[in-house]
Design a protein around this motif. Structure first.
Motif, PDB file in Angstrom:
ATOM      1  N   ALA A  17       0.835  -1.207   0.000  1.00  0.00           N
ATOM      2  CA  ALA A  17       0.000   0.000   0.000  1.00  0.00           C
ATOM      3  C   ALA A  17       0.867   1.253   0.000  1.00  0.00           C
ATOM      4  CB  ALA A  17      -0.936  -0.008   1.204  1.00  0.00           C
ATOM      5  N   ALA A  18       1.995   1.203   0.690  1.00  0.00           N
ATOM      6  CA  ALA A  18       2.920   2.347   0.693  1.00  0.00           C
ATOM      7  C   ALA A  18       3.489   2.569  -0.709  1.00  0.00           C
ATOM      8  CB  ALA A  18       4.038   2.126   1.700  1.00  0.00           C
ATOM      9  N   LEU A  19       3.766   1.499  -1.433  1.00  0.00           N
ATOM     10  CA  LEU A  19       4.242   1.641  -2.817  1.00  0.00           C
ATOM     11  C   LEU A  19       3.165   2.252  -3.708  1.00  0.00           C
ATOM     12  CD1 LEU A  19       6.245  -1.675  -3.302  1.00  0.00           C
ATOM     13  CD2 LEU A  19       7.153   0.648  -3.004  1.00  0.00           C
ATOM     14  N   VAL A  20       1.932   1.865  -3.487  1.00  0.00           N
ATOM     15  CA  VAL A  20       0.832   2.460  -4.248  1.00  0.00           C
ATOM     16  C   VAL A  20       0.745   3.951  -3.936  1.00  0.00           C
ATOM     17  CG1 VAL A  20      -1.679   2.508  -4.551  1.00  0.00           C
ATOM     18  CG2 VAL A  20      -0.477   0.316  -4.454  1.00  0.00           C
ATOM     19  N   LEU A  21       0.859   4.301  -2.657  1.00  0.00           N
ATOM     20  CA  LEU A  21       0.848   5.714  -2.266  1.00  0.00           C
ATOM     21  C   LEU A  21       1.975   6.470  -2.969  1.00  0.00           C
ATOM     22  CD1 LEU A  21      -0.245   8.049  -0.548  1.00  0.00           C
ATOM     23  CD2 LEU A  21       1.219   7.223   1.326  1.00  0.00           C
ATOM     24  N   LEU A  22       3.154   5.904  -2.971  1.00  0.00           N
ATOM     25  CA  LEU A  22       4.297   6.534  -3.637  1.00  0.00           C
ATOM     26  C   LEU A  22       4.041   6.722  -5.127  1.00  0.00           C
ATOM     27  CD1 LEU A  22       7.181   7.641  -3.474  1.00  0.00           C
ATOM     28  CD2 LEU A  22       7.999   5.293  -3.777  1.00  0.00           C
ATOM     29  N   SER A  23       3.338   5.780  -5.726  1.00  0.00           N
ATOM     30  CA  SER A  23       3.072   5.857  -7.165  1.00  0.00           C
ATOM     31  C   SER A  23       2.140   7.012  -7.522  1.00  0.00           C
ATOM     32  CB  SER A  23       2.487   4.539  -7.681  1.00  0.00           C
ATOM     33  OG  SER A  23       1.121   4.414  -7.314  1.00  0.00           O
ATOM     34  N   THR A  24       1.477   7.588  -6.537  1.00  0.00           N
ATOM     35  CA  THR A  24       0.570   8.699  -6.824  1.00  0.00           C
ATOM     36  C   THR A  24       1.298  10.033  -6.942  1.00  0.00           C
ATOM     37  OG1 THR A  24       0.043   9.081  -4.493  1.00  0.00           O
ATOM     38  CG2 THR A  24      -1.374   7.545  -5.703  1.00  0.00           C
ATOM     39  N   GLY A  25       2.579  10.064  -6.599  1.00  0.00           N
ATOM     40  CA  GLY A  25       3.350  11.288  -6.771  1.00  0.00           C
ATOM     41  C   GLY A  25       4.473  11.414  -5.771  1.00  0.00           C
ATOM     42  N   ALA A  26       5.516  12.109  -6.172  1.00  0.00           N
ATOM     43  CA  ALA A  26       6.696  12.272  -5.316  1.00  0.00           C
ATOM     44  C   ALA A  26       6.377  13.015  -4.027  1.00  0.00           C
ATOM     45  CB  ALA A  26       7.790  13.008  -6.078  1.00  0.00           C
ATOM     46  N   GLY A  27       5.325  13.804  -4.029  1.00  0.00           N
ATOM     47  CA  GLY A  27       4.926  14.520  -2.829  1.00  0.00           C
ATOM     48  C   GLY A  27       4.501  13.606  -1.697  1.00  0.00           C
ATOM     49  N   TYR A  28       4.263  12.348  -2.005  1.00  0.00           N
ATOM     50  CA  TYR A  28       3.852  11.377  -0.992  1.00  0.00           C
ATOM     51  C   TYR A  28       4.995  10.484  -0.520  1.00  0.00           C
ATOM     52  CZ  TYR A  28      -0.852  12.790  -2.253  1.00  0.00           C
ATOM     53  OH  TYR A  28      -1.977  13.521  -2.492  1.00  0.00           O
ATOM     54  N   ALA A  29       6.217  10.805  -0.926  1.00  0.00           N
ATOM     55  CA  ALA A  29       7.359   9.950  -0.593  1.00  0.00           C
ATOM     56  C   ALA A  29       7.555   9.800   0.916  1.00  0.00           C
ATOM     57  CB  ALA A  29       8.635  10.484  -1.250  1.00  0.00           C
ATOM     58  N   ARG A  30       7.451  10.899   1.637  1.00  0.00           N
ATOM     59  CA  ARG A  30       7.655  10.827   3.098  1.00  0.00           C
ATOM     60  C   ARG A  30       6.577   9.968   3.758  1.00  0.00           C
ATOM     61  NH1 ARG A  30       7.223  15.542   7.577  1.00  0.00           N
ATOM     62  NH2 ARG A  30       7.963  14.299   9.305  1.00  0.00           N
ATOM     63  N   ALA A  31       5.323  10.175   3.374  1.00  0.00           N
ATOM     64  CA  ALA A  31       4.230   9.383   3.946  1.00  0.00           C
ATOM     65  C   ALA A  31       4.387   7.908   3.585  1.00  0.00           C
ATOM     66  CB  ALA A  31       2.888   9.913   3.467  1.00  0.00           C
ATOM     67  N   ALA A  32       4.778   7.647   2.352  1.00  0.00           N
ATOM     68  CA  ALA A  32       4.970   6.256   1.925  1.00  0.00           C
ATOM     69  C   ALA A  32       6.109   5.603   2.696  1.00  0.00           C
ATOM     70  CB  ALA A  32       5.240   6.196   0.424  1.00  0.00           C
ATOM     71  N   ALA A  33       7.189   6.344   2.903  1.00  0.00           N
ATOM     72  CA  ALA A  33       8.310   5.801   3.681  1.00  0.00           C
ATOM     73  C   ALA A  33       7.890   5.535   5.130  1.00  0.00           C
ATOM     74  CB  ALA A  33       9.496   6.751   3.630  1.00  0.00           C
ATOM     75  N   THR A  34       7.128   6.455   5.689  1.00  0.00           N
ATOM     76  CA  THR A  34       6.654   6.283   7.065  1.00  0.00           C
ATOM     77  C   THR A  34       5.769   5.055   7.187  1.00  0.00           C
ATOM     78  OG1 THR A  34       6.755   8.670   7.465  1.00  0.00           O
ATOM     79  CG2 THR A  34       5.333   7.378   8.924  1.00  0.00           C
ATOM     80  N   GLN A  35       4.865   4.883   6.241  1.00  0.00           N
ATOM     81  CA  GLN A  35       3.930   3.775   6.298  1.00  0.00           C
ATOM     82  C   GLN A  35       4.528   2.445   5.862  1.00  0.00           C
ATOM     83  OE1 GLN A  35       0.469   6.390   4.455  1.00  0.00           O
ATOM     84  NE2 GLN A  35      -0.201   4.316   4.821  1.00  0.00           N
ATOM     85  N   GLY A  36       5.547   2.473   5.024  1.00  0.00           N
ATOM     86  CA  GLY A  36       6.001   1.231   4.418  1.00  0.00           C
ATOM     87  C   GLY A  36       7.323   0.666   4.875  1.00  0.00           C
ATOM     88  N   THR A  37       8.178   1.477   5.478  1.00  0.00           N
ATOM     89  CA  THR A  37       9.515   0.990   5.817  1.00  0.00           C
ATOM     90  C   THR A  37       9.485  -0.081   6.904  1.00  0.00           C
ATOM     91  OG1 THR A  37      10.505   3.088   5.153  1.00  0.00           O
ATOM     92  CG2 THR A  37      11.821   1.673   6.591  1.00  0.00           C
TER      93      THR A  37
END
Length: 128
Positions: free
Chosen positions: A94-114
């Motif tokens: 799901a974090a990868l999907v979030l990241l795929s929606t735009g670079a502006g979501y990189a921090r949120a995706a890293a927080t949720q997915g790491t």
């Protein structure tokens, strides 16, 4: 490695419970909707049903993972590891999907997915 995997999975589950509280309980509070990049109370009110639904997806991922942890600790390891890995892998995906929606979501995706991704790796190593 089992302890490391279960602690990481527990942290990932706790984070997703926290996300559930923001999306499903406190969404209409300015401190929450601003964190998600919304610009107004009207935007928060408009997106509240979507956020409520999304929050429950996060809660269910956490619940699956928590049940898996409990089963591993209770020596029901086959079912437990399956649930831990399925829950954490879904969080990471799901974090990868979030990241795929735009670079502006990189921090949120890293927080949720790491942490979930690390939990999957540690789980696989624990099973090796």
């Amino acid at each position: 490695m089992t302890t490391v995997a279960l602690v990481l999975a527990g942290v990932a589950a706790a984070l997703h419970v926290f996300i559930w509280t923001m999306e499903s309980i406190t969404w209409k509070q300015p401190g929450t909707w601003k964190r998600f990049g919304l610009e107004s109370q009207a935007d928060a009110d408009t997106t509240a049903p979507m956020a409520y639904n999304q929050g429950y997806y996060n809660l269910f991922l956490a619940v699956v993972t928590i049940i898996g942890i409990v089963l591993v600790v209770a020596d029901r390891t086959d079912a437990g590891w399956a649930l831990v890995i399925a829950g954490c892998a879904s969080m990471a995906a799901a974090a990868l999907v979030l990241l795929s929606t735009g670079a502006g979501y990189a921090r949120a995706a890293a927080t949720q997915g790491t942490v979930p991704a690390l939990a999957v790796i540690a789980s696989v190593l624990a099973l090796a």
